[in-house]
Design an enzyme around this catalytic site. Structure first.
Site, short mmCIF file in Angstrom:
data_model
loop_
_atom_site.label_atom_id
_atom_site.label_comp_id
_atom_site.label_asym_id
_atom_site.label_seq_id
_atom_site.Cartn_x
_atom_site.Cartn_y
_atom_site.Cartn_z
N PHE B 119 0.85 -1.18 0.00
CA PHE B 119 0.00 0.00 0.00
C PHE B 119 0.89 1.23 0.00
O PHE B 119 2.05 1.16 0.43
CB PHE B 119 -0.91 0.01 1.23
N GLN B 244 -7.56 15.03 3.51
CA GLN B 244 -6.95 14.22 2.46
C GLN B 244 -7.83 14.05 1.22
O GLN B 244 -9.00 13.69 1.33
CB GLN B 244 -6.64 12.83 3.01
N HIS B 246 -8.04 11.72 -1.94
CA HIS B 246 -7.55 10.43 -2.42
C HIS B 246 -7.38 10.53 -3.93
O HIS B 246 -8.29 11.02 -4.62
CB HIS B 246 -8.56 9.34 -2.05
N LEU B 256 -14.63 5.78 -4.56
CA LEU B 256 -13.23 5.40 -4.45
C LEU B 256 -12.87 4.11 -5.17
O LEU B 256 -13.57 3.11 -5.06
CB LEU B 256 -12.92 5.20 -2.96
N GLU B 259 -6.70 1.98 -3.24
CA GLU B 259 -5.26 2.10 -3.44
C GLU B 259 -4.64 0.72 -3.70
O GLU B 259 -3.55 0.62 -4.27
CB GLU B 259 -4.66 2.71 -2.17
N HIS B 373 -11.61 12.71 0.81
CA HIS B 373 -11.70 11.36 1.34
C HIS B 373 -11.64 11.27 2.86
O HIS B 373 -12.43 10.54 3.47
CB HIS B 373 -10.55 10.54 0.73
N ARG B 415 -2.77 11.05 6.08
CA ARG B 415 -2.88 9.67 6.56
C ARG B 415 -2.39 8.69 5.50
O ARG B 415 -2.68 8.86 4.31
CB ARG B 415 -4.34 9.36 6.92
#
Lengths: 257, 611
Positions: B119, B244, B246, B256, B259, B373, B415
């Site tokens: 990740f 954040q 994304h 979404l 990731e 996000h 994050r």
């Protein structure tokens, strides 16, 4: 460029639609009635987007549940043009004709407009012991499970408890005491988990007169499931376990022992 | 509707996502506990988390919690409280085993252990060359449904344990007396009746507030009720400027795409077909942290290199692309990926693309754009999840916060992917234990007989007002100004514009009402009240962003492009000042020191953040 323009051509392709909603307000109405709204929608809009647009712009008293808006929270199950679906999973371009008819899912008491009382549904779910049963002392790390054993119950882990299946089931329409497909799917998820020790008890619960034998294999549940779960197959596997007394789980591979 | 229904529980948990349910499992073992949630628990947005939950299990590659802590601190661009981060990364390991024992169906390695994947931002020192770092497989996963599995598993355990739920009860107020929290007021959505929950300890676990922005991955329900209501009672909001975006939201919808797509080798291309992340993050490329990837996309679009000159780029997970760039971890073992592998690891993302874009990602790349996000900021707490009253760190007795609604702070300015789920289970568990402990040590303190009066007044006012304009217009304008002027990039003029706009929207909000005057499922009323929360949080966000005159993590100031550790190595506390004003205070970052050559030195020294 508008948000709703085609990403390739920049053109907006509006569609004129009629949204037909079955309305019921317990504080005003004795009976449900139909109400129609005219609206322009984009083919890529979700039915949920159309509903929210009407609610926000024309009548904010329209009641429906919604949350994630992409098919994972299970809030917005409803009957759309006669078929159960999540309003956020059906796009306008996939709706035939110029009218979208929405009504509450069948078989549960209607509270207001598209909102039904979910308590009977969740009571059935809770009745099948939908949790891992394993009284052995837990190891300091994970319990081992082969990829094949994990795959055995993968399909039924996808359930989001939206009630599309149970409220598409004719035996459930006729008898709200029937445990219904969603509860059986969630029993299946544990019965076929190699780590679980509660299969016998769950099978006893499903062997009840309001249990699994009410299933008439109509397949409505499978076609209604927005998660693509093979609901009827899961039910059949549980039935087979009851008939044969054998819960068919892949053996532990030697590497694990 | 006059007298409210009265309840008394030692612990009240508001919100039923991962943090709330984890807390409920632990609190209810010790004291009388109830969960109050505006949604059925399984509807909570934890269920939408996809790719994984990080823990240094070393099941596939050697790893350590210290590696995880370093990555988390660097990912947060160093304004991260280091004691809670060490707790987070150490306790993550036992929490994962806990979840597995509860029945969570993690994917498995061939030898039956929990499977892990790569990740963004999760690294380890390269074996044999420790000055360099490489991606590490740390994210434990259950296909790309990890959050769904966590939410279901925790709810299942709550059923097993007989936890009491008040489903579809919407919190509208905290009962604060003499600076202590003594309960909450909630509306029963099905009847419109008010309920007073008298308690010794209250946990806010209401989730994020991405609905403040126009393009967001967040559910409709994510309106920050907990932090906003606490803020109105004088409780600060910490680090609100760190929001954040994304990088891989579905174009236009913001839904979404995990990731995990990039963890498994997915590549991002601009309109010219270039793998642009090679320029911005030569080492980690697509696996740089989220703020870096989102800014890179924006810059490509700004430079006219979006696809067809538009404001999106492509995410490509076709096996032939992944094999061409040898970007999958499988290539380390000399294997190629095939359609079956992608299908089994990323089935939810494939399904989302097929449903909402009409694109089969096995055949075509997917158009993506950054999507709002995750709030790194929120209600400030210490690492026992106790809410802080001020930047000096005094606590509010009886009040706790955990999950996205809280700011511990373990995420700092940005994050890392998967760390939200780690935060939920680690600090949800800590919250449950801490609030039960506190409740056991206390007697019930008195609450006013008319504790529901302010809420009653708030509702009556909303119902009595004429609808001078559709409130949805106010929300749309709020989301647009926040996206345009307080989004991925910010500057002085834009923030000033946003501040004025939010103030104007607040006054328009206060003068308009709603159409639905009923009591049963008045969702119009509730959405209207949620909008009030978003407006207050937006005002605090803009003020916090104005005060931070530097660029750090997710907060990028065009007019202050560099990080400024001399003036801004600290946290921002936004305090309510009058009805519309915001006062800013600062709190130092919690730094862990170690002994080195007889000297006390920072364990995680500041460094330039590069990927």
């Amino acid at each position: 460029m508008s948000d709703l323009a085609d990403p390739n051509t920049g053109q907006i392709r509006w569609r004129d639609l009629t949204l037909r909603i079955k309305r019921y307000d317990p504080e005003k109405d004795r009976e449900p009635h139909w109400q129609e709204f005219k609206i322009q929608a984009h083919p890529m809009d979700r039915v949920l987007d159309v509903l929210m647009k009407v609610k926000w712009e024309q009548d904010d008293s329209i009641a429906l549940r919604k949350s994630c808006a992409h098919g994972i929270c299970g809030s917005d199950a409803m009957r759309i043009n006669g078929q159960n679906n999540l309003a956020c999973k059906l796009l306008v371009q996939n709706v035939k004709g110029k009218t979208i008819t929405v009504e509450p899912i069948l078989g549960l008491p209607v509270i207001k407009d598209l909102i039904v009382d979910m308590k009977p549904f969740f009571d059935h779910y809770k009745a099948v012991m939908p949790f891992l049963v394993n009284d052995d002392p837990a190891p300091t790390t994970e319990r081992l499970q082969t990829p094949e054993q994990r795959a055995r119950f993968d399909d039924t882990t996808k359930c989001i408890l939206c009630a599309c299946c149970t409220t598409a089931c004719p035996p459930f329409w006729g008898n709200r005491e029937y445990v219904g497909p969603a509860a059986i799917v969630n029993a299946h998820r544990f019965i076929f988990d190699s780590r679980d020790q509660g299969a016998g008890e769950r099978l006893d619960i499903l062997n009840d007169s309001e249990g699994i034998w009410r299933c008439r294999t109509v397949f409505n549940c499978t076609s209604a499931c927005p998660r693509g779960i093979q609901v009827t197959q899961a039910i059949s596997e549980v039935k087979r376990a009851l008939i044969t007394g054998v819960v068919d789980i892949p053996e532990e591979a030697e590497v694990l022992s | 509707m006059s007298t409210p229904t009265y309840h008394r529980f030692e612990s009240i948990i508001v919100g039923s996502g991962g943090a709330g349910l984890m807390a409920a499992l632990h609190s209810s073992k010790e004291v009388g506990t109830a969960v109050v949630s505006k949604l059925y628990p399984t509807r909570s947005h934890t269920g939408a988390a996809a790719g994984g939950i990080a823990a240094a299990l070393s099941n596939i590659e050697d790893d350590s919690w210290e590696n995880h802590a370093y990555d988390t601190i660097k990912g947060g661009d160093f304004v991260v409280d280091q004691t809670p981060v060490e707790i987070l990364c150490r306790e993550a390991v036992e929490c994962i085993y806990d979840l597995e024992h509860m029945g969570l169906p993690f994917d498995r390695t061939p030898d039956g252990r929990i499977s892990q994947r790569r990740f963004g931002g999760h690294t380890r020192p390269v074996p044999g060359n420790p000055s360099k770092r490489e991606p590490v497989m740390r994210a434990c996963h259950a296909a790309d449904r990890t959050g769904h599995m966590i939410l279901q598993t925790l709810y299942q355990q709550c059923i097993k344990q007989g936890v009491q739920f008040f489903d579809e009860y919407h919190m509208l107020d905290l009962i604060m007396v003499d600076g202590e929290c003594r309960g909450i007021v909630a509306i029963e959505i099905a009847t419109g009746r008010l309920h007073v929950f008298h308690a010794k300890s209250v946990l806010l676990a209401t989730g994020g507030f991405g609905r403040m922005f126009k393009v967001t991955s967040n559910a409709y329900a994510l309106t920050g009720d907990g932090p906003a209501i606490a803020y109105r009672h004088g409780i600060p909001l910490e680090d609100m400027e760190f929001y954040q975006f994304h990088p891989t939201g579905i174009y236009r919808l913001g839904i979404l795409l995990t990731e995990g797509c990039r963890g498994d080798g997915g590549i991002m291309f601009n309109g010219k077909g270039e793998r642009f992340m090679e320029t911005y993050a030569p080492n980690m490329k697509e696996l740089a942290s989220r703020d870096v990837c989102s800014r890179s996309i924006y810059q490509e679009v700004q430079a006219g290199r979006g696809v067809n000159g538009k404001d999106f780029v492509y995410l490509d997970i076709r096996p032939e692309t992944i094999n061409r760039f040898k970007s999958s971890p499988l290539h380390k073992d000399g294997k190629d990926v095939d359609e079956h592998f992608i299908e089994s690891r990323l089935s939810e993302s494939l399904e989302l693309s097929r449903t909402y874009l009409g694109i089969d990602p096995l055949k075509e790349p997917m158009p993506i754009q950054p999507t709002a996000h995750y709030a790194m900021g929120g209600t400030p707490t210490d690492f026992e999840t106790r809410v802080l009253r001020n930047a000096a760190g005094e606590v509010v007795p009886g009040l706790y916060a955990a999950g996205e609604s809280a700011c511990v702070s373990v995420h700092g300015a940005n994050r890392l992917g998967t760390n939200s789920l780690v935060d939920l289970v680690v600090f949800g568990r800590r919250a449950g234990k801490a609030m039960a402990q506190y409740a056991k040590s206390q007697d019930f303190r008195e609450i006013p007989t008319d504790a529901d009066a302010p809420t009653r007044k708030q509702i009556d006012t909303a119902l009595a007002k004429p609808r001078t304009e559709p409130w949805i217009r106010i929300r749309e304008e709020l989301q647009t100004v926040m996206m345009d002027d307080c989004g991925v990039y910010r500057n002085t003029e834009g923030l000033a514009r946003a501040r004025k706009k939010v103030a104007e929207l607040k006054s328009r909000y206060e003068s308009t009402g709603i159409q639905d005057k009923g009591t049963v499922f008045n969702t119009g009323l509730l959405e209207y009240l949620e909008l009030g929360c978003l407006i207050d949080l937006a005002a605090a966000t803009v003020a916090s962003a104005e005060s931070r005159k530097e660029s750090r993590g997710a907060h990028s100031r065009e007019d202050f492009p560099d990080r400024d550790d001399v003036n801004h190595f600290n946290h921002t506390f936004a305090m309510r000042d009058g009805d519309t004003g915001v006062r800013i205070e600062n709190r130092p970052v919690d730094v862990v020191y170690i002994e080195k050559d007889g000297q006390k030195v920072p364990k995680y020294p500041l460094e330039v953040r590069k990927y």
